[in-house]
Enzyme design. Structure first.
Site, PDB file in Angstrom:
ATOM      1  N   HIS A 110       0.615  -1.110   0.028  1.00 40.27           N
ATOM      2  CA  HIS A 110      -0.103  -0.018   0.022  1.00 40.27           C
ATOM      3  C   HIS A 110       0.870   1.207  -0.207  1.00 40.27           C
ATOM      4  O   HIS A 110       0.211   2.302  -0.102  1.00 40.27           O
ATOM      5  CB  HIS A 110      -0.747  -0.089   1.117  1.00 40.27           C
ATOM      6  CG  HIS A 110      -0.178  -0.078   2.392  1.00 40.27           C
ATOM      7  ND1 HIS A 110       0.240  -0.798   3.116  1.00 40.27           N
ATOM      8  CD2 HIS A 110      -0.276   1.173   3.395  1.00 40.27           C
ATOM      9  CE1 HIS A 110       0.880  -0.472   4.150  1.00 40.27           C
ATOM     10  NE2 HIS A 110       0.526   0.931   4.417  1.00 40.27           N
ATOM     11  N   GLU A 300      -5.160 -13.538  11.237  1.00 42.20           N
ATOM     12  CA  GLU A 300      -4.401 -13.996  12.192  1.00 42.20           C
ATOM     13  C   GLU A 300      -5.032 -15.514  12.613  1.00 42.20           C
ATOM     14  O   GLU A 300      -4.625 -16.166  13.934  1.00 42.20           O
ATOM     15  CB  GLU A 300      -3.772 -13.445  13.547  1.00 42.20           C
ATOM     16  CG  GLU A 300      -3.080 -12.287  12.969  1.00 42.20           C
ATOM     17  CD  GLU A 300      -2.433 -11.486  14.265  1.00 42.20           C
ATOM     18  OE1 GLU A 300      -2.845 -11.581  15.269  1.00 42.20           O
ATOM     19  OE2 GLU A 300      -1.623 -10.570  14.158  1.00 42.20           O
ATOM     20  N   LYS A 382       9.972  -6.392  10.093  1.00 40.36           N
ATOM     21  CA  LYS A 382       9.655  -5.837   8.877  1.00 40.36           C
ATOM     22  C   LYS A 382      10.947  -4.843   8.763  1.00 40.36           C
ATOM     23  O   LYS A 382      11.664  -4.671   9.837  1.00 40.36           O
ATOM     24  CB  LYS A 382       8.628  -4.666   9.502  1.00 40.36           C
ATOM     25  CG  LYS A 382       7.288  -5.149   9.515  1.00 40.36           C
ATOM     26  CD  LYS A 382       6.125  -3.983   9.924  1.00 40.36           C
ATOM     27  CE  LYS A 382       4.835  -4.404   9.790  1.00 40.36           C
ATOM     28  NZ  LYS A 382       3.916  -3.445   9.924  1.00 40.36           N
TER      29      LYS A 382
END
Length: 408
Positions: A110, A300, A382
């Site tokens: 995104h 999840e 990340k």
């Protein structure tokens, strides 16, 4: 004493001059300043190399020098041959073994085009196939840049049905499902699919990934374990998307269809083609999908639950003896803030984060790399080039060197 003072003065002067030299190099503000860091030393956990990396990271001129605006990619891809050559994409399979075992990737993005392009380059192989889902609410410059990049490759495409992704809600799952359906219906007979987001990065070469997946012998590898008592509310309280967020309705959710045991896991999965066939064709799955639309953070739970359903390709029974944690699965290496700490502590799952945290997830720093590369995971999450480009740069160098050495 006099000699000692002179020695200390010379030492301080040397350090000061060294710092001034580094700052001088930084202020030149030229592309490729990442090359100033000592990746070999960083990967070995060298103190001096890590300190230099930290100094580079906090310098604003350095941050400006490595930032690439979205518009750059629109211009750079006007000549696709030059773009692929300049960015050093592998344009032919590196081995017969890899050519015979094509992989599929679902990539949900995104923002942060630079992160995406560097991830894509790191995992690209011409025998693989890639579906890219760009959030419908992403900036126009993001969509245009990613479209321009993907248009340069015959085996990369944008998803046929993009959705407006809502964090912690069903559309996050739907984005992957739409890509996986497109991948499944493509002409490429891929063996396994791996889903990624734009802030992931590989820890293994394509050949290493292929060999790891071969060893699964048709099985899947993903986080799937008994639902923790503290998380049961996610499925028992009904939720609904209101004004762009997933909110509780104040009502109880219906029981799961077919009395299905709901499992707890991760957004990230490594699953076989047969698993995706089960998701797309099993008559039980549509009812389960509809039920999950009224839960909180269904990504999840959904994949973790499907993995424990009888009859699904590569599944395991729902008994807790078959539970698999995120650290035991190979899909993704993530450092959660609450589980970080001293390795001498029985309450710590991994060392402290050397970068920063966003939503209690570690954004890796250079100091995390030595530990990271000792793990068995295929990817880590990340990374943020805007915050710290050095971990990605050093991983790029490391993986390319390994991939080329595998040719010998």
């Amino acid at each position: 004493m006099r000699l000692l003072k002179q020695g200390m003065f010379l030492l301080k002067l040397t350090i000061a001059l060294g710092s001034l030299w580094i700052l001088f190099l930084l202020t030149r503000n030229k592309p490729g300043e990442e090359k100033m860091c000592n990746c070999s030393g960083i990967l070995q956990g060298g103190r001096e190399a890590l300190e230099q990396a930290k100094l580079l990271t906090i310098n604003k001129d350095f941050q400006k020098s490595v930032h690439i605006p979205d518009e750059h990619y629109m211009s750079a891809t006007k000549n696709c041959s030059e773009f692929k050559l300049r960015r050093k994409y592998f344009t032919s399979p590196l081995s017969q073994e890899e050519e015979d075992f094509p992989l599929a990737y679902s990539m949900v993005v995104h923002h942060k085009v630079q992160n995406f392009e560097r991830l894509l380059r790191a995992i690209y192989a011409p025998q693989n196939i890639y579906c890219v889902h760009v959030d419908k609410k992403a900036k126009s410059s993001v969509l245009s840049a990613i479209w321009a990049i993907t248009a340069c490759f015959p085996n990369i495409f944008l998803v046929s049905q993009p959705v407006d992704v809502v964090y912690a809600a069903w559309p996050r799952v739907q984005a992957d499902l739409n890509c996986m359906a497109d991948l499944y219906n493509s002409s490429t007979r891929w063996k396994y699919v791996i889903n990624l987001c734009g802030q992931d990065f590989p820890l293994k070469t394509n050949l290493e990934i292929v060999r790891t997946l071969r060893s699964l012998k048709g099985g899947n590898s993903l986080h799937s374990e008994e639902m923790p008592a503290a998380q049961v509310w996610r499925m028992r309280n009904a939720h609904k998307i209101i004004d762009g967020t997933n909110q509780g309705t104040g009502k109880a959710n219906d029981p799961p269809p077919f009395n299905m045991p709901i499992m707890y896991g991760s957004t990230y999965i490594v699953v076989s083609r047969g698993f995706i066939r089960s998701v797309l064709e099993d008559s039980r799955v549509p009812a389960l999908m509809e039920w999950f639309k009224h839960t909180f953070i269904p990504d999840e739970m959904f994949w973790a639950t499907i993995q424990r359903m009888p009859g699904v390709s590569g599944s395991t029974p729902p008994h807790r003896k078959y539970d698999m944690s995120d650290l035991n699965a190979i899909a993704r290496l993530v450092k959660w803030q609450g589980l970080e700490g001293s390795q001498d502590s029985p309450d710590s799952a991994y060392p402290e984060c050397h970068g920063s945290h966003v939503r209690k997830v570690c954004i890796y720093g250079a100091g995390d790399l030595e530990w990271m590369l000792k793990q068995h995971h295929l990817f880590a999450n990340k990374f943020d080039i805007d915050t710290d480009p050095i971990p990605v740069y050093c991983l790029e160098k490391y993986l390319r060197k390994r991939a080329l050495s595998e040719l010998q």
